[in-house]
Design a protein around this motif. Structure first.
Motif, short mmCIF file in Angstrom:
data_model
loop_
_atom_site.label_atom_id
_atom_site.label_comp_id
_atom_site.label_asym_id
_atom_site.label_seq_id
_atom_site.Cartn_x
_atom_site.Cartn_y
_atom_site.Cartn_z
N ARG A 395 1.90 10.30 -9.60
CA ARG A 395 1.28 11.58 -9.28
C ARG A 395 1.08 12.35 -10.58
N GLY A 396 1.28 13.63 -10.57
CA GLY A 396 1.19 14.43 -11.79
C GLY A 396 -0.21 14.54 -12.33
N ASP A 397 -0.34 14.38 -13.65
CA ASP A 397 -1.63 14.58 -14.32
C ASP A 397 -2.43 13.28 -14.45
N ARG A 398 -2.08 12.28 -13.68
CA ARG A 398 -2.83 11.01 -13.69
C ARG A 398 -3.46 10.81 -12.31
N HIS A 399 -4.77 10.91 -12.25
CA HIS A 399 -5.48 10.81 -10.98
C HIS A 399 -6.13 9.44 -10.85
N PRO A 400 -6.34 8.98 -9.62
CA PRO A 400 -6.94 7.65 -9.41
C PRO A 400 -8.38 7.59 -9.90
N TRP A 401 -8.87 6.37 -10.09
CA TRP A 401 -10.26 6.15 -10.45
C TRP A 401 -11.16 6.08 -9.22
N GLU A 402 -10.58 5.83 -8.08
CA GLU A 402 -11.39 5.76 -6.86
C GLU A 402 -12.01 7.12 -6.60
N ARG A 403 -13.31 7.15 -6.34
CA ARG A 403 -14.05 8.40 -6.30
C ARG A 403 -13.53 9.38 -5.25
N GLN A 404 -13.20 8.87 -4.08
CA GLN A 404 -12.79 9.79 -3.02
C GLN A 404 -11.43 10.42 -3.28
N TYR A 405 -10.66 9.84 -4.21
CA TYR A 405 -9.34 10.41 -4.53
C TYR A 405 -9.25 10.87 -5.99
N SER A 406 -10.39 10.96 -6.68
CA SER A 406 -10.36 11.26 -8.11
C SER A 406 -9.83 12.66 -8.41
N ASP A 407 -9.89 13.57 -7.46
CA ASP A 407 -9.36 14.92 -7.66
C ASP A 407 -8.03 15.12 -6.95
N SER A 408 -7.51 14.09 -6.35
CA SER A 408 -6.23 14.19 -5.64
C SER A 408 -5.41 12.94 -5.95
N TYR A 409 -4.83 12.32 -4.93
CA TYR A 409 -4.01 11.14 -5.15
C TYR A 409 -4.23 10.15 -4.01
N ILE A 410 -3.86 8.91 -4.28
CA ILE A 410 -3.94 7.88 -3.24
C ILE A 410 -2.92 8.21 -2.16
N PRO A 411 -3.31 8.18 -0.90
CA PRO A 411 -2.37 8.53 0.18
C PRO A 411 -1.15 7.60 0.21
N HIS A 412 -0.03 8.16 0.65
CA HIS A 412 1.18 7.35 0.78
C HIS A 412 0.98 6.22 1.77
N SER A 413 0.18 6.46 2.78
CA SER A 413 -0.03 5.43 3.80
C SER A 413 -0.69 4.19 3.23
N THR A 414 -1.49 4.35 2.17
CA THR A 414 -2.12 3.18 1.54
C THR A 414 -1.07 2.27 0.92
N TYR A 415 -0.07 2.86 0.28
CA TYR A 415 1.00 2.06 -0.32
C TYR A 415 1.82 1.36 0.76
N SER A 416 2.21 2.11 1.79
CA SER A 416 3.07 1.54 2.83
C SER A 416 2.34 0.45 3.62
N SER A 417 1.06 0.67 3.93
CA SER A 417 0.33 -0.35 4.69
C SER A 417 0.13 -1.61 3.86
N THR A 418 -0.10 -1.46 2.56
CA THR A 418 -0.24 -2.64 1.70
C THR A 418 1.07 -3.41 1.63
N ALA A 419 2.18 -2.68 1.54
CA ALA A 419 3.49 -3.35 1.51
C ALA A 419 3.75 -4.09 2.81
N GLN A 420 3.42 -3.48 3.94
CA GLN A 420 3.63 -4.15 5.22
C GLN A 420 2.75 -5.38 5.36
N ALA A 421 1.53 -5.32 4.83
CA ALA A 421 0.65 -6.48 4.88
C ALA A 421 1.22 -7.63 4.04
N LEU A 422 1.80 -7.32 2.88
CA LEU A 422 2.41 -8.36 2.06
C LEU A 422 3.62 -8.97 2.76
N ILE A 423 4.39 -8.13 3.43
CA ILE A 423 5.57 -8.64 4.15
C ILE A 423 5.13 -9.57 5.29
N ALA A 424 4.11 -9.13 6.04
CA ALA A 424 3.63 -9.96 7.14
C ALA A 424 3.09 -11.29 6.64
#
Length: 618
Positions: A395-424
């Motif tokens: 978080r902090g002063d480092r923002h994502p390169w993805e355009r829709q999140y370039s002024d905010s941050y990647i949602p927490h749900s994106t991290y958790s869903s990716t982790a669950q997909a790897l587990i599955a």
């Protein structure tokens, strides 16, 4: 005897007679009698069997192809010769018009540094023009003898910028450069460069000779004291690379990744490798890491260590000179199709960083002991077959390169869903060829998800609070609420009885890391005034006053926490992160290229596909 069925051609001979010429007194009837064409109608047609020897009237004979090609070639040669003469004439005119201006600009910019032995008008490092014994103009970099090493990062960047301008001006002032070298090639090869020591030895530039330079000990690099104790008579290295840890960036990731790539480059080019931490904002290198491999030779004097060109004998790399040293490895950050040679650049950048990681990324002191115990706990026989996923949330002063999140941050749900997909995917029957015991099946059904973030509130997010655990608990960044609970702020205090009652002592409020890592908060640790200056963009590049002990102590905690997080996450089965952060790129280097391609490293930042080292405007 041959008989022919054809009729014999009647022979007739036209002879000129006196009656054949009409007179003006002849009538029409008489004229028709004199010119009777009946005999022509009765004569047979000419035989078509034999072609006429003479060409038909009104048409020219066909030209031979060789003669036609020769005429075309002659015309082309004439055109090309005329074009070459015109080009040479225009080049000469351009040379005559531009050369005096270019040389004058060089002279002004370099404070008339054109003769050996001249002293600079201003005590500042600068590229200079020198003239050899054949009266040819060449260039080098002159650093004042009393200059302190290392120079400021901005000075190194300015040196490279001015060197590029100088090279272009020198080539533009030589008419032969129009025929033999393009500007892009001249910047790449730095044609005409003379190494500082060679310029000194040849008398082209004032300074110590090679023998005198041996008496100059240079700066004290990391681990140099250990080398001096074992071999205090070592000579100066033939070739070297010095990495300067000082940077205007508050973050540690960019410096760490550049350090590893610099080490890999030094090993690739056969250079001795040195680290300078004299002005590093985090303190001493050995506070965090074990000493690097120590060369058997000494570092060169400060006047011989240059940031550019690349082929200089003693190279200096700072975070501000990445774009020159690693310019062939920096990726363009675009959303369009990537260049065809992207894979080659990525592999080379990764191999350089990987070499530095294996040689340098070894924690020191108590952190090394804690890390060994934590990794052993994650990899015990009791947890055999148990999957572990590492999440790195920046978080902090480092923002994502993805355009829709370039002024905010990647949602927490994106991290958790990716982790669950790897587990599955990991627990699917197709990936479990070997049977597990009942105990291991129970453990494998409950994978461990380790979380590391620069924002303390991330650990309390609904997506993580019940399914994750902290990557490490040795050092944690605290929020303001936690600090207020542990260290209550008494607020403004009244003056003692022996002082003016109107005087009120102001106490700085507690500042936490809510929202993540920000440069202004880092610079304000133990020094609120410097933090406020950094927030306004007024912080000095190298403050006159060194950081106080409290500031260094707090900065060390921040750096150690960051490194421990990376180390623990790197030991998990798979990592999920956003490649826009340097921590994510470092985790990719730690996992290895095979793991990246095999799914052991997952990027959730849609602004870029796959791993990358450095990008434009990083």
């Amino acid at each position: 005897m041959i008989h022919s069925a054809r009729q014999a051609r009647p022979t007739s001979t036209l002879r000129r007679t006196a009656s054949a010429t009409p007179s003006f007194n002849t009538t029409a009837a008489d004229f028709s009698k004199q010119f009777n064409f009946q005999h022509l109608l009765n004569s047979p047609l000419p035989s078509p069997a034999l072609p006429s020897i003479l060409p038909r009237h009104g048409k020219k004979p066909a030209r031979r192809p060789i003669r036609k090609a020769a005429r075309i070639f002659a015309r082309l040669s004439t055109y090309l010769s005329a074009f070459a003469i015109l080009y040479a004439f225009l080049s000469l005119v351009r040379h005559l018009l531009s050369s005096p201006t270019s040389l004058e600009i060089i002279s002004v910019n370099l404070n008339e540094y054109n003769l050996a032995g001249q002293e600079p008008a201003s005590q500042e490092a600068a590229p200079v023009v020198i003239t050899d014994s054949h009266h040819k103009s060449k260039w080098t970099v002159a650093i004042p003898l009393d200059a302190q090493f290392p120079l400021r990062p901005s000075q190194y960047a300015r040196l490279c910028e001015r060197s590029e301008d100088l090279v272009q001006q020198l080539h533009a002032s030589t008419i032969h450069s129009h025929f033999h070298m393009r500007p892009s090639e001249s910047r790449r090869t730095a044609m005409g460069f003379v190494d500082v020591q060679e310029a000194h030895d040849q008398g082209l530039l004032s300074g110590p000779t090679a023998a005198e330079a041996q008496l100059d000990a240079g700066s004290i690099a990391v681990g140099e004291a250990v080398r001096a104790q074992s071999n205090n008579k070592a000579g100066i290295c033939e070739k070297s690379l010095t990495f300067v840890m000082e940077t205007a960036d508050a973050g540690l990731g960019k410096t760490l990744l550049g350090l590893w790539m610099a080490f890999g480059l030094a090993r690739e080019e056969g250079r001795a490798f040195f680290i300078d931490d004299s002005n590093w904002a985090y303190g001493e290198y050995t506070t965090f890491f074990k000493p690097p491999p120590i060369p058997l030779c000494r570092p060169p004097p400060a006047t011989q260590r240059l940031p550019c060109p690349h082929q200089t004998r003693h190279l200096v790399i700072s975070t501000t000179t990445y774009q020159w040293v690693f310019k062939d490895l920096i990726e363009p950050l675009t959303h369009d199709r990537q260049p065809h040679n992207q894979a080659t650049r990525k592999h080379r950048a990764f191999s350089l960083a990987r070499a530095g990681h294996e040689a340098l990324f070894h924690l020191a002191g108590a952190d090394a002991d804690y890390l060994a115990a934590r990794v052993a706990e994650l990899q015990t026989p009791h947890s055999h077959g148990r999957l572990s996923i590492g999440l790195h949330v920046r978080r902090g002063d480092r923002h994502p390169w993805e355009r829709q999140y370039s002024d905010s941050y990647i949602p927490h749900s994106t991290y958790s869903s990716t982790a669950q997909a790897l587990i599955a995917a990991a627990l699917s029957p197709a990936n479990n060829t070997a049977p597990l015991s009942a105990t291991n099946q129970a453990h494998s059904s409950t994978p461990r998800i380790l979380l590391a973030s620069d924002d303390p509130e991330t650990y309390l997010a609904p997506e993580f609070i019940s399914t994750t655990e902290r990557a490490q608990a040795q050092i944690q960044l605290a929020s303001k609420a936690t600090l207020d609970a542990a260290l209550p702020n008494p607020g403004p205090q009244a003056a003692p009885s022996d002082q003016d009652p109107a005087f009120i002592k102001f106490v700085e409020p507690n500042v936490g890391w809510e929202g993540g890592f920000f440069a202004s908060i880092f610079w304000g640790l133990g020094n609120a005034a410097e933090g406020r200056a950094a927030a306004r963009g007024l912080r000095e590049e190298r403050p006159k006053k060194a950081p106080n002990k409290e500031s260094l102590r707090l900065r060390e905690y921040v750096g150690r926490a960051y490194l421990l997080d990376l180390k623990v996450l790197g030991s998990t089965s798979s990592v999920v992160c956003g490649v826009s952060s340097f921590g994510c790129r470092i985790l990719g280097v730690m996992k290895g290229w095979d793991e990246i391609e095999g799914g052991g490293w997952s990027n959730v930042d849609g602004g870029y596909a796959g791993w990358v080292g450095f990008v434009e405007d990083d």
